[in-house]
Write a protein that holds these residues in place. Structure first.
Motif, PDB file in Angstrom:
ATOM      1  N   ALA A  34       0.826  -1.213   0.000  1.00  0.00           N
ATOM      2  CA  ALA A  34       0.000   0.000   0.000  1.00  0.00           C
ATOM      3  C   ALA A  34       0.856   1.256   0.000  1.00  0.00           C
ATOM      4  O   ALA A  34       0.371   2.340   0.308  1.00  0.00           O
ATOM      5  N   GLY A  35       2.119   1.121  -0.367  1.00  0.00           N
ATOM      6  CA  GLY A  35       3.021   2.260  -0.357  1.00  0.00           C
ATOM      7  C   GLY A  35       3.719   2.412   0.987  1.00  0.00           C
ATOM      8  O   GLY A  35       3.461   1.669   1.934  1.00  0.00           O
ATOM      9  N   GLU A  36       4.619   3.382   1.071  1.00  0.00           N
ATOM     10  CA  GLU A  36       5.390   3.601   2.298  1.00  0.00           C
ATOM     11  C   GLU A  36       4.632   4.587   3.190  1.00  0.00           C
ATOM     12  O   GLU A  36       4.925   5.787   3.212  1.00  0.00           O
ATOM     13  N   THR A  38       2.414   4.899   7.236  1.00  0.00           N
ATOM     14  CA  THR A  38       2.494   4.390   8.597  1.00  0.00           C
ATOM     15  C   THR A  38       1.625   3.148   8.779  1.00  0.00           C
ATOM     16  O   THR A  38       0.749   2.845   7.963  1.00  0.00           O
ATOM     17  N   ILE A  39       1.838   2.461   9.901  1.00  0.00           N
ATOM     18  CA  ILE A  39       1.053   1.252  10.178  1.00  0.00           C
ATOM     19  C   ILE A  39      -0.430   1.590  10.381  1.00  0.00           C
ATOM     20  O   ILE A  39      -1.297   0.943   9.772  1.00  0.00           O
ATOM     21  N   PRO A  40      -0.777   2.613  11.190  1.00  0.00           N
ATOM     22  CA  PRO A  40      -2.203   2.967  11.291  1.00  0.00           C
ATOM     23  C   PRO A  40      -2.791   3.404   9.952  1.00  0.00           C
ATOM     24  O   PRO A  40      -3.969   3.149   9.675  1.00  0.00           O
ATOM     25  N   ALA A  41      -1.972   4.071   9.116  1.00  0.00           N
ATOM     26  CA  ALA A  41      -2.470   4.477   7.800  1.00  0.00           C
ATOM     27  C   ALA A  41      -2.805   3.269   6.935  1.00  0.00           C
ATOM     28  O   ALA A  41      -3.705   3.338   6.081  1.00  0.00           O
ATOM     29  N   HIS A  42      -2.106   2.149   7.144  1.00  0.00           N
ATOM     30  CA  HIS A  42      -2.464   0.923   6.423  1.00  0.00           C
ATOM     31  C   HIS A  42      -3.864   0.466   6.825  1.00  0.00           C
ATOM     32  O   HIS A  42      -4.657   0.051   5.967  1.00  0.00           O
ATOM     33  N   VAL A  43      -4.145   0.513   8.123  1.00  0.00           N
ATOM     34  CA  VAL A  43      -5.482   0.101   8.570  1.00  0.00           C
ATOM     35  C   VAL A  43      -6.545   0.995   7.937  1.00  0.00           C
ATOM     36  O   VAL A  43      -7.584   0.518   7.458  1.00  0.00           O
ATOM     37  N   ASP A 184      -0.588  11.451  13.636  1.00  0.00           N
ATOM     38  CA  ASP A 184       0.562  12.227  14.074  1.00  0.00           C
ATOM     39  C   ASP A 184       1.860  11.434  14.046  1.00  0.00           C
ATOM     40  O   ASP A 184       2.920  11.951  14.387  1.00  0.00           O
ATOM     41  N   GLY A 185       1.770  10.165  13.653  1.00  0.00           N
ATOM     42  CA  GLY A 185       2.971   9.356  13.545  1.00  0.00           C
ATOM     43  C   GLY A 185       3.671   9.584  12.213  1.00  0.00           C
ATOM     44  O   GLY A 185       3.112  10.173  11.284  1.00  0.00           O
ATOM     45  N   ASP A 186       4.902   9.141  12.134  1.00  0.00           N
ATOM     46  CA  ASP A 186       5.644   9.172  10.869  1.00  0.00           C
ATOM     47  C   ASP A 186       6.518   7.943  10.805  1.00  0.00           C
ATOM     48  O   ASP A 186       6.619   7.181  11.769  1.00  0.00           O
ATOM     49  N   LEU A 187       7.159   7.729   9.688  1.00  0.00           N
ATOM     50  CA  LEU A 187       7.909   6.497   9.499  1.00  0.00           C
ATOM     51  C   LEU A 187       9.242   6.471  10.227  1.00  0.00           C
ATOM     52  O   LEU A 187       9.757   5.391  10.516  1.00  0.00           O
ATOM     53  N   ASP A 188       9.798   7.633  10.556  1.00  0.00           N
ATOM     54  CA  ASP A 188      11.186   7.645  11.017  1.00  0.00           C
ATOM     55  C   ASP A 188      11.396   8.032  12.475  1.00  0.00           C
ATOM     56  O   ASP A 188      12.506   7.914  12.984  1.00  0.00           O
ATOM     57  N   SER A 189      10.373   8.489  13.167  1.00  0.00           N
ATOM     58  CA  SER A 189      10.523   8.802  14.581  1.00  0.00           C
ATOM     59  C   SER A 189      10.507   7.521  15.413  1.00  0.00           C
ATOM     60  O   SER A 189      10.034   6.472  14.963  1.00  0.00           O
ATOM     61  N   HIS A 212      10.977   0.700  10.314  1.00  0.00           N
ATOM     62  CA  HIS A 212      11.524  -0.624  10.603  1.00  0.00           C
ATOM     63  C   HIS A 212      10.419  -1.675  10.527  1.00  0.00           C
ATOM     64  O   HIS A 212      10.593  -2.755   9.957  1.00  0.00           O
ATOM     65  N   MET A 213       9.279  -1.355  11.138  1.00  0.00           N
ATOM     66  CA  MET A 213       8.149  -2.287  11.131  1.00  0.00           C
ATOM     67  C   MET A 213       7.672  -2.559   9.707  1.00  0.00           C
ATOM     68  O   MET A 213       7.458  -3.719   9.312  1.00  0.00           O
ATOM     69  N   LEU A 214       7.496  -1.495   8.947  1.00  0.00           N
ATOM     70  CA  LEU A 214       6.970  -1.625   7.589  1.00  0.00           C
ATOM     71  C   LEU A 214       7.926  -2.408   6.702  1.00  0.00           C
ATOM     72  O   LEU A 214       7.508  -3.300   5.943  1.00  0.00           O
ATOM     73  N   TYR A 215       9.219  -2.097   6.783  1.00  0.00           N
ATOM     74  CA  TYR A 215      10.191  -2.823   5.965  1.00  0.00           C
ATOM     75  C   TYR A 215      10.202  -4.307   6.331  1.00  0.00           C
ATOM     76  O   TYR A 215      10.296  -5.181   5.446  1.00  0.00           O
ATOM     77  N   THR A 216      10.125  -4.612   7.625  1.00  0.00           N
ATOM     78  CA  THR A 216      10.122  -6.011   8.049  1.00  0.00           C
ATOM     79  C   THR A 216       9.007  -6.783   7.355  1.00  0.00           C
ATOM     80  O   THR A 216       9.221  -7.877   6.817  1.00  0.00           O
ATOM     81  N   VAL A 217       7.815  -6.215   7.354  1.00  0.00           N
ATOM     82  CA  VAL A 217       6.679  -6.890   6.715  1.00  0.00           C
ATOM     83  C   VAL A 217       6.870  -6.974   5.207  1.00  0.00           C
ATOM     84  O   VAL A 217       6.726  -8.049   4.605  1.00  0.00           O
ATOM     85  N   ALA A 218       7.181  -5.849   4.579  1.00  0.00           N
ATOM     86  CA  ALA A 218       7.266  -5.815   3.122  1.00  0.00           C
ATOM     87  C   ALA A 218       8.368  -6.731   2.602  1.00  0.00           C
ATOM     88  O   ALA A 218       8.185  -7.437   1.596  1.00  0.00           O
ATOM     89  N   SER A 219       9.514  -6.747   3.276  1.00  0.00           N
ATOM     90  CA  SER A 219      10.623  -7.591   2.816  1.00  0.00           C
ATOM     91  C   SER A 219      10.320  -9.066   3.036  1.00  0.00           C
ATOM     92  O   SER A 219      10.607  -9.905   2.170  1.00  0.00           O
ATOM     93  N   ALA A 220       9.717  -9.402   4.182  1.00  0.00           N
ATOM     94  CA  ALA A 220       9.355 -10.803   4.437  1.00  0.00           C
ATOM     95  C   ALA A 220       8.276 -11.272   3.476  1.00  0.00           C
ATOM     96  O   ALA A 220       8.318 -12.402   2.969  1.00  0.00           O
ATOM     97  N   ALA A 221       7.300 -10.401   3.219  1.00  0.00           N
ATOM     98  CA  ALA A 221       6.236 -10.759   2.284  1.00  0.00           C
ATOM     99  C   ALA A 221       6.782 -10.965   0.877  1.00  0.00           C
ATOM    100  O   ALA A 221       6.384 -11.898   0.167  1.00  0.00           O
TER     101      ALA A 221
END
Length: 553
Positions: A34-36, A38-43, A184-189, A212-221
């Protein structure tokens, strides 16, 4: 490859080998479903794309993506109204539950920091982690709040949100707030402090971001061909306070727009029912879990055909061709494999053996076969404490560099300097990369045993002894020896129907492994375990020394 190559030259060669070794159809570049964002933005994204898809379930509690998006936004508003903001730590002191997952999303939506706390902690352990992380809020249950109260003489008062309470600081109140409108979250904080479990020393908080979380999922998937069309369904009974459980039970399903089925703990009958009912596609458990399924459940009476990628973790019992064969007979078309190589510092999924099960290539290779790194991750084998690579096939320290490596340890700059060098995490693990580019894990460096100058790796001896038909589980530790410098000591738990003796196992070892690897053997009823299912090898060290002293008496 020569020993004088620098790291860049070494990586060029290793990447070439690994690219050629990847299973057909697996790309070298990471795909973000779904692009780069945040995790809540995916939901929120999946709430728009597939609002009625089941996102999260535990027992009879169920949330579609539309409902999950609204639920975590409401809790985020309540948290914001009670002082939680960007950078603030929030301790989630819960077992597996839908409230844990919702609170996790709410914390990240506010740009706050998720601090998962082991629900088995007692006052001293809990006080240490709370004093170290300094949360502004603890999310917990009434029962666990009693443990929190027992810390009151050591820990300053912290507001508590009770998931089973009433009044202003209750889950019902939090769930009744208006949905939080922003993200209010972002990918790098800083987004999470995941404390290392370890068997020695005090836990350290690994700093992780949402990237880190997003890359872990995307790379494993990407590395394992996980679908993101809504058909992905995971069954997670691993504790989700543990980072591997966080990946399986929260991050992977929500990033892929799939479904997370949570269980509070392992239960074989419930697992079979959940797999069949929800058409589970991926489950990760110990080898013991799969053996229990085959030995206590009549799997032929159930349709488990959806479980296309069951994964095992060899904490105690080891994955063997026999275990795989038995599983294939029980669940036709389902191939059981080892899960992945990783650690808390890297968000756990760095190297996978996916796609190498034909003819048991992965299980018959030198222990422990880990496959190739996920796309975007580099793994090198270097001389201990340096960045100097060793030639292919030689043993050294495993170091890892990836977009999910921790930014460092929370308030522990000394440990950060020791383990994080130029973006590489020094794992302290022994390993080698073979001539095809495959990683082989050989155990913790501090566990390496030197027998008359020869290197003996506990994982090697454990895997060899696991081939004995009477061995149920085994743990190998070193002990000092006046004649050989050190020697391996194996603590063996026999299978329930076996009366095998230590002497018989030593005789078998002499016939099946190099002389310098042959261990002293002690037969036990059980092995001491950590809360996350690892053997407490430090507790076996004193027994190993006594056993060896007796052998020299």
């Amino acid at each position: 490859m020569t020993s004088h190559q620098n790291l860049d030259e070494y990586l060029t060669e290793v990447r070439r080998l690994q690219s050629a070794a990847r299973p057909a159809g697996i790309p070298d570049e990471v795909v973000y479903p779904a692009g780069e964002i945040t995790i809540p933005a995916h939901v929120s994204h999946w709430a728009c794309e597939r609002p009625d898809t089941l996102a999260l379930a535990m027992g009879d509690t169920r949330y579609t993506y539309r409902e999950l998006d609204e639920a975590h936004r409401r809790v985020a508003t309540w948290m914001s109204q009670h002082g939680v903001g960007r950078g603030d730590r929030v301790a989630i002191y819960l077992g597996n539950s839908t409230e844990f997952a919702i609170a996790f999303l709410a914390v990240l939506r506010l740009g706050a920091v998720h601090v998962p706390v082991n629900p088995m902690f007692q006052p001293a352990e809990l006080a240490y982690e709370l004093l170290d992380s300094e949360p502004v809020l603890v999310v917990t249950t009434s029962r666990l709040a009693e443990v929190l109260d027992a810390c009151s003489d050591r820990v300053p008062a912290i507001p508590v949100l009770l998931v089973d309470g009433d009044g202003e600081f209750s889950w019902d109140a939090a769930s009744s707030a208006d949905p939080y409108p922003g993200d209010d979250g972002d990918l790098d904080s800083l987004a999470a402090l995941n404390y290392t479990g370890g068997t020695t020393g005090m836990p350290k908080g690994c700093r992780h971001s949402q990237r880190h979380m997003l890359y872990t999922v995307a790379s494993a998937a990407t590395a394992t061909a996980m679908p993101y069309d809504g058909s992905y369904v995971s069954l997670c009974y691993l504790p989700i306070f543990w980072i591997a459980g966080e990946d399986l039970g929260i991050l992977i399903p929500f990033v892929l727009g799939g479904t997370s089925i949570l269980m509070p703990r392992w239960d074989a009958a419930q697992a079979v029912e959940a797999i069949e009912r929800h058409r589970v596609t991926l489950m990760t458990g110990t080898v013991e879990n799969y053996l229990e399924l085959m030995e206590t459940q009549d799997l032929s009476q159930h349709d488990l055909s959806s479980l296309v990628d069951p994964q095992a973790v060899s904490f105690v019992r080891k994955m063997t061709p026999e275990v795989r064969r038995r599983w294939a007979e029980s669940v036709p078309g389902s191939v059981l494999r080892e899960s992945s190589y990783g650690m808390t510092e890297t968000h756990t999924i760095d190297c996978v053996p996916y796609g190498f099960a034909e003819d048991d290539y992965d299980l018959l290779s030198e222990p422990v076969f880990c496959g190739v790194p996920v796309p975007g991750t580099d793994i090198a084998i270097v001389e201990l404490g340096t960045q100097r690579p060793v030639p292919l096939g030689e043993v050294g320290e495993i170091i890892v560099r990836s977009p999910s490596v921790t930014d460092g340890y929370w308030r522990n700059e000394e440990a950060t300097r020791e383990q994080l060098v130029d973006g590489w995490i020094h794992t302290g693990d022994n390993g080698r990369i073979d001539e095809r580019g495959f990683l082989h894990y050989l155990g913790r460096r501090k566990e390496m045993i030197k027998v008359n100058g020869m290197s003996v790796f506990p994982a090697d001896v454990e895997m060899l002894l696991a081939q004995h038909p009477a061995v149920d589980s085994v743990a190998v530790v070193p002990t000092d020896d006046p004649d050989t410098g050190q020697r391996p000591v194996a603590f063996v738990v026999p299978r329930p129907d076996s009366d095998v003796t230590a002497a018989e196992l030593v005789t078998w070892a002499r016939a099946n492994m190099a002389t310098y690897k042959v261990p002293l053997v002690s037969v036990l009823g059980s092995l001491p375990m950590t809360a996350t299912g690892k053997v407490r090898k430090n507790e076996l060290a004193e027994d190993a020394a006594s056993l060896n002293a007796g052998a020299h008496a």
